[in-house]
Design an enzyme around this catalytic site. Structure first.
Site, short mmCIF file in Angstrom:
data_model
loop_
_atom_site.label_atom_id
_atom_site.label_comp_id
_atom_site.label_asym_id
_atom_site.label_seq_id
_atom_site.Cartn_x
_atom_site.Cartn_y
_atom_site.Cartn_z
N TYR A 75 0.77 -1.27 0.20
CA TYR A 75 -0.12 -0.20 -0.03
C TYR A 75 0.94 1.32 0.00
CZ TYR A 75 -2.55 3.88 1.78
OH TYR A 75 -3.11 5.09 2.00
N GLY A 82 -4.88 5.96 0.23
CA GLY A 82 -6.35 5.79 0.64
C GLY A 82 -7.19 5.05 -0.18
N HIS A 105 -1.34 17.44 -1.59
CA HIS A 105 -1.69 17.54 -0.13
C HIS A 105 -1.37 19.38 0.11
CE1 HIS A 105 -2.59 13.39 0.70
NE2 HIS A 105 -3.34 13.95 1.52
N ASN A 217 2.10 10.36 6.91
CA ASN A 217 1.03 9.54 7.38
C ASN A 217 1.19 9.47 8.73
OD1 ASN A 217 -1.32 8.38 7.25
ND2 ASN A 217 -0.32 6.40 6.38
N ARG A 301 -11.13 29.37 48.72
CA ARG A 301 -11.19 28.17 49.54
C ARG A 301 -11.13 26.86 48.56
NH1 ARG A 301 -16.67 26.20 52.11
NH2 ARG A 301 -17.24 28.41 51.36
#
Length: 528
Positions: A75, A82, A105, A217, A301
Site C-alpha cells: 500500500y 487511501g 496535499h 502519514n 477556598r
C-alpha cells in the site's frame, strides 16, 4: 525584601549563559522536555551514529527494495493512496508516486505554525521515523536533522488536518521542503526551499517509494503541539497557585483552608500538592486574622480543588503524549526483522485528541477561577477593605481614578473566550476521502484549540499578576502588621521590577505584554 536562596539561585541561573544540550535521536524514548528544548532552541538535535541504529533503519529500506524486486503489492508504494489503494501503479511510475503525494496535499490554509512549533513538529516526526518501522532511508533522517541544525523551517499552514490519516496536509510541507520545494523561514525571512538548501549545501531529496507516506502519514503535528501545550500547562499550575496565595493574602483570607490534615482525607495527589504549595506561601497563625469569616468564597477556598484537577490530569496526559511521541505512527508498518508489512491505523490521533480536549477544559477552568478571584479583589463589597478597583489614588484624586476597572472587564472577556473553546473537537469526526477516512480524530484541531485556550488563560494570569501585586501592596499599606511570607515577598520583588504600583490610572497594555513575555519564558521559578 529578602529573596529566599532557592529563588535567588533560580534567577541567577536564568540570567547565566547556558550552553545548549544535545538530544540524540535513535530508537530510545524521548521526553516532552526533549522536544520542548529543541523547539525553544535550548537543545540541539543530532542523529545517532551508532552502527546498530543505522543498520536497523537500513534493514527497513532494504526489505522494501526486496519486495519491489519480487513484485510485492505494498500500500502506498505500488498502489494509490487511501481509497485509491485498489489502483496498481506501473513499475516505471513508482518513483514519482511519493512526490505526487506531497504535491496534491499542498492545500493548507490559515496562519503558519510559529518557528517554535515548527521545530517541535520536525523533532517529533524524526522521533517516530527513528523507531525503524517506516521503511525509510538513513538519508531521509539525516535530511530532517539537517533542517533542524540549520534552522531551516518549513512554512506550514496550521489548518487542514483531520488527525487521521495523520497530519497529511501540514506534513506535506515538510516533505516538499526536503525535496527543495515550497518555502522556509531562514533567519526570520521567507525564502524558497531550493535557495535555502543550496545556501547551506544540502542536496534536495528524491524520495524513495514509501518515504512520502512515512513523512506525512503520522501524528507529528498534533503531538508536537501537545508537547508544547503540556509544558505551558505544567507551569500554569504553579503560577495559578502562587497567584491564589497572593489573592488570599490581599483579601485577608483564611489560610486554614489549606490545612494538611484537611487535604489528607481527599487523596488526589495533584490537589494535595497545590494545597501544600499554598501552605508554603501562607503559613497559618493560631487563628484567622479575620475573626468574622470562617470560610472564604469558593474561588479561594476551593482553589486546590480546581487547580488540582489540571495537576492530576497532567500525569496521564504525559503518558499519552510521550507514548504517541515514541510510537511508530504511520501506515503501513514495515517489520523488516520478521519480513512483514503490517497494514493498520497507527496514524490515528485519538489519544492526543482526548488529552488536548481534556487539557483545554481543565486550563479554562483555571482561567475562570482566577477571573473570579479578580472579581473579588476589585469589588469593595467583597475585598475586605481594599479600595474600589484596587486604585492606589488617595484624597481628591481618588474620584477621577478607576484603577483596574477595565482590566477586570478584559480578563472576563479572555476567560469567556477560553471557556467557549472548551467544546471537544474529538467528537466532531467527519467522513472524508471517499469514506475511506470515515472516522477521524480531529487531534490537530484539539491541540490548536488547546494552545489558544492556554494563550487566553495566560492573558488572564497577566491581569491577575497586576491585580495581586496591587492588592498585596494596598493591604500592606492599610495594615502595617500584614507581612507576606518570604516566598510572596520574593515574588512581589520580582513583579516590582516589571510593574509599578498604580497610583494614577495608566495604560496597562505594555505591562500585560511584558508579563506575557515573562510567562512564556517561565521566568519565575515557583516552588521547589
Amino acid at each position: 525584601m529578602t529573596m529566599p536562596p532557592t529563588e535567588l539561585k533560580a534567577r541567577a541561573a536564568a540570567t547565566a549563559v547556558k550552553l545548549p544540550r544535545t538530544v540524540c535521536f535513535d530508537r530510545e524514548r524521548l521526553t516532552i522536555e526533549d522536544i520542548v528544548a529543541i523547539a525553544s532552541g535550548s537543545a540541539h538535535a543530532t542523529l545517532s551514529d551508532a552502527p546498530e541504529f543505522r543498520a536497523a533503519i537500513q534493514r527497513g529500506a532494504d526489505f522494501l527494495d526486496l519486495l519491489l524486486r519480487e513484485d510485492g503489492t505494498i500500500y502506498g508504494v505500488t498502489t494509490g493512496y487511501g481509497d485509491s489503494c485498489t489502483v496498481n501503479v506501473p513499475a516505471e511510475l513508482i518513483p514519482e508516486l511519493p512526490h505526487h503525494l506531497y504535491t496534491y496535499h499542498g492545500c493548507g490554509l490559515g496562519e503558519h505554525f510559529t518557528p517554535v512549533q515548527t521545530r517541535a513538529i520536525l523533532a517529533v516526526r524524526l522521533t517516530s521515523l527513528c523507531k525503524g518501522y517506516s521503511g525509510v532511508s538513513v538519508g531521509l533522517l539525516e535530511q530532517i536533522a539537517r533542517l533542524l541544525k540549520e534552522d531551516l523551517l518549513p512554512l506550514i499552514p496550521a489548518e487542514g488536518s483531520v488527525g487521521a490519516s495523520g497530519d497529511l496536509t501540514p506534513l506535506s510541507y515538510l516533505a516538499a521542503v526536503l525535496c527543495g520545494e515550497r518555502e522556509v523561514w531562514r533567519d526570520g525571512v521567507k525564502v524558497s526551499a531550493a535557495e535555502a538548501l543550496a545556501a547551506v549545501g544540502i542536496t534536495p531529496l528524491r524520495l524513495r517509494p514509501k518515504e512520502g507516506l512515512a513523512i506525512m502519514n503520522g501524528t507529528a503535528v498534533m503531538t508536537a503541539l501537545a508537547c508544547l501545550a503540556y509544558d505551558r500547562a505544567e507551569y500554569l499550575v504553579r503560577l495559578a497557585t502562587r497567584i491564589t496565595a497572593m489573592s488570599s493574602f490581599a483579601l485577608d483570607g483564611n489560610a486554614h483552608h489549606f490545612d494538611e490534615a484537611l487535604f489528607a482525607v481527599k487523596p488526589h495527589a495533584g490537589q494535595q500538592q497545590v494545597a501544600a504549595w499554598l501552605r508554603q506561601d501562607l503559613p497559618t497563625p493560631d487563628a484567622p486574622r479575620n475573626q468574622q469569616r470562617l470560610q472564604d468564597r469558593y474561588s479561594i477556598r476551593c482553589a486546590p480543588h480546581v487547580i488540582g484537577v489540571l495537576a492530576d490530569a497532567l500525569t496521564w496526559m504525559r503518558q499519552s503524549i510521550e507514548n504517541e511521541l515514541n510510537s511508530a505512527n504511520d501506515n503501513p508498518i514495515i517489520d523488516a526483522d520478521n519480513q512483514r508489512v503490517l497494514h493498520g491505523g497507527h496514524f490515528y490521533g485519538g489519544h492526543i485528541a482526548f488529552a488536548m480536549d481534556s487539557m483545554k477544559n481543565a486550563v479554562a477552568n483555571v482561567a475562570d477561577l482566577l477571573d473570579r478571584q479578580m472579581a473579588l479583589l476589585v469589588d469593595s463589597r467583597y475585598n475586605h477593605g481594599l479600595p474600589p478597583n484596587l486604585s492606589g489614588a488617595e484624597g481628591p484624586r481618588a474620584s477621577i481614578n478607576h484603577g483596574l476597572k477595565a482590566l477586570q472587564i478584559s480578563a472576563s472577556a479572555w476567560t469567556a473566550e477560553a471557556l467557549k473553546l472548551t467544546m471537544p473537537a474529538s467528537v466532531f469526526s467527519r467522513s472524508t476521502e471517499c469514506h475511506n477516512q470515515d472516522k477521524v480524530s480531529m487531534g490537530t484541531i484539539a491541540a490548536r484549540d488547546c494552545l489558544r485556550v492556554l494563550q487566553l488563560t495566560e492573558q488572564v494570569i497577566a491581569a491577575l499578576l497586576i491585580s495581586v501585586r496591587q492588592g498585596v501592596w494596598l493591604r500592606c499599606r492599610m495594615d502595617a502588621s500584614a507581612q507576606p511570607q518570604q516566598n510572596l515577598q520574593a515574588m512581589l520583588g520580582m513583579l516590582a521590577e516589571d510593574i509599578a504600583v498604580i497610583n494614577e490610572d495608566r495604560m496597562l497594555e505594555p505591562d500585560l505584554r511584558l508579563l506575557l513575555e515573562r510567562i512564556n519564558a517561565q521566568a519565575w521559578t515557583l516552588y521547589a
